[in-house]
Design a protein around this motif. Structure first.
Motif, PDB file in Angstrom:
ATOM      1  N   MET A 160      -7.431  37.891  -0.601  1.00 40.14           N
ATOM      2  CA  MET A 160      -7.261  36.650  -1.371  1.00 40.14           C
ATOM      3  C   MET A 160      -7.047  36.948  -2.852  1.00 40.14           C
ATOM      4  O   MET A 160      -6.163  36.366  -3.504  1.00 40.14           O
ATOM      5  N   ALA A 161      -7.867  37.867  -3.394  1.00 36.26           N
ATOM      6  CA  ALA A 161      -7.768  38.194  -4.814  1.00 36.26           C
ATOM      7  C   ALA A 161      -6.431  38.838  -5.140  1.00 36.26           C
ATOM      8  O   ALA A 161      -5.796  38.518  -6.153  1.00 36.26           O
ATOM      9  N   LEU A 162      -5.992  39.733  -4.274  1.00 38.10           N
ATOM     10  CA  LEU A 162      -4.711  40.407  -4.510  1.00 38.10           C
ATOM     11  C   LEU A 162      -3.549  39.427  -4.409  1.00 38.10           C
ATOM     12  O   LEU A 162      -2.543  39.546  -5.131  1.00 38.10           O
ATOM     13  N   THR A 163      -3.664  38.452  -3.512  1.00 33.29           N
ATOM     14  CA  THR A 163      -2.613  37.432  -3.402  1.00 33.29           C
ATOM     15  C   THR A 163      -2.495  36.645  -4.698  1.00 33.29           C
ATOM     16  O   THR A 163      -1.393  36.388  -5.201  1.00 33.29           O
ATOM     17  N   GLU A 164      -3.640  36.252  -5.247  1.00 32.91           N
ATOM     18  CA  GLU A 164      -3.635  35.470  -6.490  1.00 32.91           C
ATOM     19  C   GLU A 164      -3.203  36.321  -7.684  1.00 32.91           C
ATOM     20  O   GLU A 164      -2.561  35.815  -8.618  1.00 32.91           O
ATOM     21  N   ALA A 165      -3.567  37.615  -7.658  1.00 30.91           N
ATOM     22  CA  ALA A 165      -3.195  38.484  -8.780  1.00 30.91           C
ATOM     23  C   ALA A 165      -1.702  38.725  -8.816  1.00 30.91           C
ATOM     24  O   ALA A 165      -1.137  39.051  -9.868  1.00 30.91           O
ATOM     25  N   SER A 166      -1.002  38.572  -7.673  1.00 26.50           N
ATOM     26  CA  SER A 166       0.452  38.623  -7.521  1.00 26.50           C
ATOM     27  C   SER A 166       1.120  39.922  -7.893  1.00 26.50           C
ATOM     28  O   SER A 166       2.314  39.946  -8.033  1.00 26.50           O
ATOM     29  N   ASP A 167       0.354  41.011  -8.099  1.00 25.87           N
ATOM     30  CA  ASP A 167       1.020  42.268  -8.443  1.00 25.87           C
ATOM     31  C   ASP A 167       1.049  43.243  -7.268  1.00 25.87           C
ATOM     32  O   ASP A 167       1.710  44.280  -7.352  1.00 25.87           O
ATOM     33  N   SER A 168       0.373  42.931  -6.186  1.00 31.20           N
ATOM     34  CA  SER A 168       0.369  43.816  -5.012  1.00 31.20           C
ATOM     35  C   SER A 168       0.451  42.974  -3.740  1.00 31.20           C
ATOM     36  O   SER A 168      -0.491  42.942  -2.938  1.00 31.20           O
ATOM     37  N   PRO A 169       1.576  42.264  -3.527  1.00 35.00           N
ATOM     38  CA  PRO A 169       1.640  41.336  -2.384  1.00 35.00           C
ATOM     39  C   PRO A 169       1.491  42.025  -1.030  1.00 35.00           C
ATOM     40  O   PRO A 169       0.830  41.494  -0.135  1.00 35.00           O
ATOM     41  N   MET A 170       2.072  43.208  -0.855  1.00 34.40           N
ATOM     42  CA  MET A 170       1.977  43.868   0.445  1.00 34.40           C
ATOM     43  C   MET A 170       0.575  44.429   0.695  1.00 34.40           C
ATOM     44  O   MET A 170       0.108  44.476   1.838  1.00 34.40           O
ATOM     45  N   LEU A 171      -0.107  44.851  -0.381  1.00 35.09           N
ATOM     46  CA  LEU A 171      -1.487  45.301  -0.205  1.00 35.09           C
ATOM     47  C   LEU A 171      -2.367  44.124   0.183  1.00 35.09           C
ATOM     48  O   LEU A 171      -3.278  44.260   1.006  1.00 35.09           O
ATOM     49  N   ALA A 172      -2.058  42.949  -0.364  1.00 36.50           N
ATOM     50  CA  ALA A 172      -2.798  41.752   0.020  1.00 36.50           C
ATOM     51  C   ALA A 172      -2.584  41.458   1.500  1.00 36.50           C
ATOM     52  O   ALA A 172      -3.537  41.142   2.234  1.00 36.50           O
ATOM     53  N   VAL A 173      -1.348  41.570   1.951  1.00 41.90           N
ATOM     54  CA  VAL A 173      -1.046  41.364   3.374  1.00 41.90           C
ATOM     55  C   VAL A 173      -1.808  42.368   4.226  1.00 41.90           C
ATOM     56  O   VAL A 173      -2.408  42.016   5.257  1.00 41.90           O
TER      57      VAL A 173
END
Length: 690
Positions: A614-627
């Motif tokens: 969730m945090a990585l999605t909101e931070a928007s700099d690592s979309p694939m790591l968020a996935v």
């Protein structure tokens, strides 16, 4: 400095000693007239200083008297008592031994010598001195009081009570006696009685620094840190150089976060008494908090090992050695701490961490695998056991503990050791229905078995027979609450809170108030408790949870950040909560940082991976790591609709609308969740674009 009425009449004692110096028979007669005159004058000045409560000045004058007349036993006896007033037990013992060598009557020596033994931690020696013969008539109450202190130090409560009762027959209006009675009542669990006795001690002598110090200590545990400060300040206004009060004052300031004031008080202690170990220890605590571990270690070494048996010192020393990479030394400190406090969960985790860092996997497993097999073990300890099993090549066994760490269970109300037998607990409780040590384990066992009627039968007499003991009130409250009677439990929790507002009763009281629909009162209670005790980790966690429940995310961030500063980065669930609170408060960058720390400690936890995604999605700099994080969490919790919705958001942010729609359909098919309406709206929007 306060007048210290160790005798029925301290002034009469000093008058007698001064008179003896004037008469100077025996050895004194051989002194030169000018020496005798100087000694007499110094003794008289010492008596004047003592009458005004200035014991440090009295000590200097008595040193002058002894220098002028080294064989004057009366000066030695007087100096010994002044040393005791200044807590210099070694100096007092030395002067008393010299007085005996000069022919002093042992009856005059026994009571002060016994107090010197008590101050040195030699309670059995104190009792031997008092038991070998009579004491001076004027020392009768003093001797009985010292005997009570010795028995209390040995944990002999019945004998201590009898000794203090005997002292009251001789000196019923002795403020210091009532101070000791207050300490005795508090140590035996009667906090209300201890507070009453401390108030009586202050009423008898408003300048009794010891009574004021104790009143501050009791206030600190009863109503919090800030409320205790005026008592310590009142004592220091009487004697600004009392190192015992300065120590309590400094510690309280430190717990309140007033580090500069704490440092000033700690340095004052060392300036007054260069060999005072507590002054150095308090400075070491400050240095450790500031990350200056080399300085902290040097300061600890200056204590000369005087505090090596004190649990707080063991913990600080262990943390310092660990941070300096001296894991073997840290293990030694944490082992002694765990042995001294076997139910201290934090101590166990510190020891396990040090063993793991040193590579002592066999020792870690031998000590902590049985602990990890019980319900309620912390995720951190389960993780360390699992990692040690991995290091030993037992990967299959490790998976069990790592899986449990990912979804830790709650601690049970009662945990019986394998050697505990229910019938033994029952027999002990029946034999002593008003003895908490016997009744509490049995009642806990009955509650664990849902036998609430029998539990109440034993808990109620204990509570009614010990109205000043908060634990007795909480026990009956626990029985009633566990039976489903929250309203019945409330008055017992409130009574316990009035006696001592400690974290266990605050937790219970806030829970019951919330359950009874009095949410605002519960929140106000928690806020008041944290204001009074800002360093209490339990209070911070309770208030953080309350803020989370009401959606006060900035407040939750503040409380969880304070907890993180206290506990460090070894608590994955704490870090995950902090990351989620930061995310809700609109700080995704820091949320991503905290979630990364949590993931480093507990990568197998679905909750940790979920919040990190969730945090990585909101931070928007690592979309694939968020996935990647959210897909991992989904694999661990495939039927979590809330998780599927967040995975859909990550897919959309990564430019994968088809997968996002699939995840949204799955989330909506799995049932209700807090953001179901948003998920449905997102699905409609994506379908409209396709």
């Amino acid at each position: 400095m306060t007048s210290r009425p160790d005798l029925p009449s301290g002034n009469r004692l000093w008058s007698a000693l001064a008179a003896a110096a004037l008469l100077l028979g025996g050895a004194g007669a051989s002194l030169r007239a000018e020496d005798m005159g100087a000694a007499r004058e110094a003794m008289a000045r010492a008596a004047d200083h003592r009458a005004r409560g200035d014991n440090r000045a009295a000590r200097i004058e008595l040193m002058n008297a002894i220098k002028a007349a080294p064989k004057m036993k009366e000066a030695r006896l007087a100096q010994a008592r002044v040393f005791l007033m200044l807590f210099d037990a070694d100096g007092a013992e030395g002067e008393l031994q010299r007085a005996l060598e000069l022919g002093a009557d042992r009856a005059l020596v026994r009571a002060p010598m016994a107090e010197a033994m008590v101050l040195q931690g030699r309670a059995e020696d104190a009792l031997r001195w008092l038991g070998e013969g009579p004491v001076a008539r004027s020392d009768a109450g003093y001797a009985a009081r010292t005997q009570g202190r010795a028995h209390l130090a040995l944990g002999q409560y019945d004998e201590a009570r009898a000794a203090f009762d005997r002292a009251l027959q001789f000196t019923p209006d002795d403020s210091l006696l009532w101070t000791d009675i207050a300490r005795f009542r508090t140590a035996s669990g009667d906090q209300a009685g201890g507070l009453e006795a401390a108030d009586h001690a202050v009423a008898l002598d408003a300048n009794n620094v010891r009574a004021l110090q104790l009143r501050g200590e009791l206030t600190r545990s009863q109503t919090g840190l800030a409320a205790a400060l005026p008592w310590f300040e009142r004592a220091l206004a009487i004697d600004p150089n009392d190192t015992a009060v300065l120590g309590e004052y400094a510690a309280t300031l430190g717990d309140m976060g007033r580090m500069r004031a704490m440092l000033k008080a700690a340095r004052q202690i060392v300036a007054l008494e260069p060999n005072n170990p507590r002054g150095y220890f308090l400075q070491a605590v400050l240095a450790a908090r500031a990350g200056r571990y080399d300085l902290a270690r040097n300061l600890i070494q200056k204590t000369g090992g005087a505090l090596e048996a004190v649990p707080a010192a063991m913990q600080v020393e262990g943390v310092v050695e660990f941070q300096l990479g001296n894991y073997r030394q840290a293990i030694d400190r944490f082992e002694r701490l765990s042995d001294a406090q076997p139910f201290n969960r934090r101590a166990a985790e510190l020891l396990a961490r040090a063993l793991y860092a040193e590579g002592e996997h066999e020792a870690l497993l031998e000590r902590f695998r049985p602990v990890a097999n019980r319900a309620g073990t912390s995720a951190y300890l389960l993780t360390l056991v699992g990692r040690s099993l991995e290091a030993m090549g037992e990967r299959d066994a490790a998976l069990e503990y790592l899986a449990r760490a990912a979804t830790p269970d709650a601690a049970p109300l009662l945990r019986l050791d394998q050697d505990d037998e229910p019938w033994l607990l029952a027999d002990a409780a029946r034999a002593a229905r008003r003895d908490a040590r016997a009744v509490v384990p049995y009642v806990r066992m009955l509650v664990a078995r849902d036998d609430f009627a029998q539990a109440a039968e034993y808990a109620r007499p204990l509570a009614e027979g010990n109205p000043g003991v908060p634990d007795a009130q909480m026990l009956l409250g626990d029985v009633l609450y566990a039976s489903g009677n929250a309203g019945g439990a409330l008055p017992y929790y409130e009574r316990a809170a009035r006696i001592r507002l400690a974290e266990p009763v605050v937790r219970r009281l806030s829970l019951v108030l919330r359950e009874l629909g009095r949410r605002d009162e519960a929140d106000a209670l928690l806020e008041s408790f944290v204001d009074m005790s800002p360093a209490n980790s339990g209070g911070l966690r309770l208030l953080a949870n309350a803020y989370i429940d009401r959606g006060n995310w900035p407040g939750a961030v503040a409380m969880l950040s304070a907890l993180h500063a206290q506990l460090g980065s070894s608590q994955p669930l704490l870090l995950t909560d902090l990351a989620l609170a930061r995310l809700r408060a609109g700080d995704p960058a820091r949320a991503a940082h905290d979630s990364r720390l949590a993931y480093r400690v507990q990568p197998a936890s679905p909750l940790v991976a979920h919040v990190r995604g969730m945090a990585l999605t909101e931070a928007s700099d690592s979309p694939m790591l968020a996935v990647e994080m959210l897909e991992k969490a989904q694999a661990l919790q495939p039927r979590n609709p809330w998780l599927r919705y967040h995975l859909a958001q990550a897919y959309a942010a990564a430019g994968k609308p088809g997968r996002a729609m699939g995840a949204l359909r799955a989330s909506l098919s799995l049932g209700a969740f807090p953001e179901r309406a948003e998920a449905a709206a997102m699905l409609r929007d994506l379908q409209g674009r396709s």
